[in-house]
Design a protein around this motif. Sequence first.
Motif, short mmCIF file in Angstrom:
data_model
loop_
_atom_site.label_atom_id
_atom_site.label_comp_id
_atom_site.label_asym_id
_atom_site.label_seq_id
_atom_site.Cartn_x
_atom_site.Cartn_y
_atom_site.Cartn_z
N GLY A 89 32.40 24.16 35.04
CA GLY A 89 32.95 24.77 36.24
C GLY A 89 31.86 24.97 37.28
N ARG A 90 31.60 26.23 37.60
CA ARG A 90 30.57 26.50 38.62
C ARG A 90 29.28 27.05 37.99
NH1 ARG A 90 32.55 26.59 43.76
NH2 ARG A 90 31.11 28.20 44.49
N CYS A 91 29.10 26.87 36.69
CA CYS A 91 27.85 27.33 36.07
C CYS A 91 27.17 26.17 35.34
CB CYS A 91 28.11 28.48 35.10
SG CYS A 91 29.06 27.99 33.66
N HIS A 92 25.87 26.31 35.14
CA HIS A 92 25.10 25.30 34.41
C HIS A 92 24.83 25.80 33.00
CE1 HIS A 92 23.85 22.17 37.25
NE2 HIS A 92 23.92 23.11 38.16
N ASP A 93 25.02 24.93 32.01
CA ASP A 93 24.60 25.24 30.65
C ASP A 93 23.08 25.08 30.56
OD1 ASP A 93 27.21 25.48 29.96
OD2 ASP A 93 27.35 23.50 29.03
N PRO A 117 15.13 28.65 33.44
CA PRO A 117 14.51 28.71 34.77
C PRO A 117 14.51 27.36 35.47
CG PRO A 117 13.20 29.92 33.16
CD PRO A 117 14.28 29.21 32.39
N ALA A 118 14.32 26.27 34.73
CA ALA A 118 14.30 24.94 35.37
C ALA A 118 15.66 24.65 36.00
CB ALA A 118 13.93 23.87 34.35
N ARG A 119 16.72 24.96 35.24
CA ARG A 119 18.07 24.75 35.79
C ARG A 119 18.30 25.62 37.02
NH1 ARG A 119 22.06 22.28 32.39
NH2 ARG A 119 21.09 20.29 32.06
N SER A 120 17.82 26.87 36.95
CA SER A 120 18.03 27.79 38.07
C SER A 120 17.30 27.30 39.32
CB SER A 120 17.53 29.19 37.71
OG SER A 120 18.21 29.64 36.56
N ARG A 121 16.06 26.82 39.12
CA ARG A 121 15.31 26.30 40.27
C ARG A 121 16.04 25.09 40.87
NH1 ARG A 121 10.84 27.55 37.06
NH2 ARG A 121 10.75 25.42 36.25
N GLY A 122 16.56 24.23 40.01
CA GLY A 122 17.28 23.06 40.49
C GLY A 122 18.52 23.45 41.28
N ALA A 123 19.25 24.46 40.76
CA ALA A 123 20.46 24.91 41.46
C ALA A 123 20.10 25.53 42.80
CB ALA A 123 21.20 25.92 40.59
N ALA A 125 17.48 24.92 44.64
CA ALA A 125 17.05 23.87 45.57
C ALA A 125 18.26 23.13 46.12
CB ALA A 125 16.12 22.90 44.86
N ALA A 126 19.26 22.89 45.28
CA ALA A 126 20.47 22.18 45.73
C ALA A 126 21.21 23.01 46.77
CB ALA A 126 21.38 21.89 44.53
N ILE A 127 21.28 24.32 46.56
CA ILE A 127 21.97 25.20 47.52
C ILE A 127 21.23 25.19 48.86
CG2 ILE A 127 22.48 27.63 48.04
CD1 ILE A 127 23.01 27.93 44.96
N LEU A 128 19.89 25.25 48.79
CA LEU A 128 19.11 25.27 50.03
C LEU A 128 19.24 23.98 50.81
CD1 LEU A 128 15.88 27.11 48.80
CD2 LEU A 128 17.67 27.98 50.33
N ARG A 129 19.50 22.88 50.11
CA ARG A 129 19.63 21.58 50.79
C ARG A 129 20.96 21.45 51.52
NH1 ARG A 129 17.09 19.31 46.19
NH2 ARG A 129 19.11 18.82 45.28
N ARG A 130 21.93 22.29 51.16
CA ARG A 130 23.27 22.11 51.73
C ARG A 130 23.31 22.49 53.20
NH1 ARG A 130 27.65 24.80 48.11
NH2 ARG A 130 29.00 23.21 48.96
#
Length: 130
Positions: A89-93, A117-123, A125-130
């Motif tokens: 859904g809207r969360c990362h495993d 933490p790696a997943r959180s940083r990736g998420a 970064a993706a939000i900031l790119r939007r």
Amino acid sequence: MLQGIDFNPDAIYLQFSNAIAPGGYAWIFPKAVGVANVGLGLVALKTNGRNAREYLDAWIARRFPNGARTGYTVGGVHRAYDDQEDVCGRCHDRGDAAHMINPLSGGGIVNADEGGPARSRGAAAAILRR
Ligand SMILES: Cc1cc2nc3c(=O)[nH]c(=O)nc-3n(C[C@H](O)[C@H](O)[C@H](O)COP(=O)(O)OP(=O)(O)OC[C@H]3O[C@@H](n4cnc5c(N)ncnc54)[C@H](O)[C@@H]3O)c2cc1C
């Protein structure tokens, strides 16, 4: 967890044998003098029908027949990678839920700790790119 057993507390022991732990290994992780986490992990499909508890009991009976059991932990790890989407859904495993287990060792503590933490940083970064 066993106490009253004899081993070198400055060493960890790993024992590889299909007779002891088919597809996996047995371990002795020292906790204190005479006290250790004694266990094993195996691949269920490679056993002769006995379960992990039966393999463990048999190994301990041979190796530490006089050890006193003070604790018991069981669990399963998912070491096979599959191509399932690891986004729910809207969360990362991350960690075991994302199948980050090391397929050779069955270990996953560091993978889970670092994967979060790696997943959180990736998420982020993706939000900031939007
Ligand atoms: C017997 C055994 C020995 C192991 N030995 C080692 C080892 O020596 N070294 C190593 O690196 N790895 C080892 N592992 C693997 C390691 O334990 C896991 O890879 C690691 O704990 C995975 O961390 P995690 O945070 O992804 O998941 P978990 O540690 O399983 O954490 C998930 C948490 O989520 C909770 N939870 C589940 N569903 C819900 C819900 N709906 N709501 C709220 N909470 C929920 C669970 O109760 C649990 O506390 C071992 C595993 C087992 C079973």
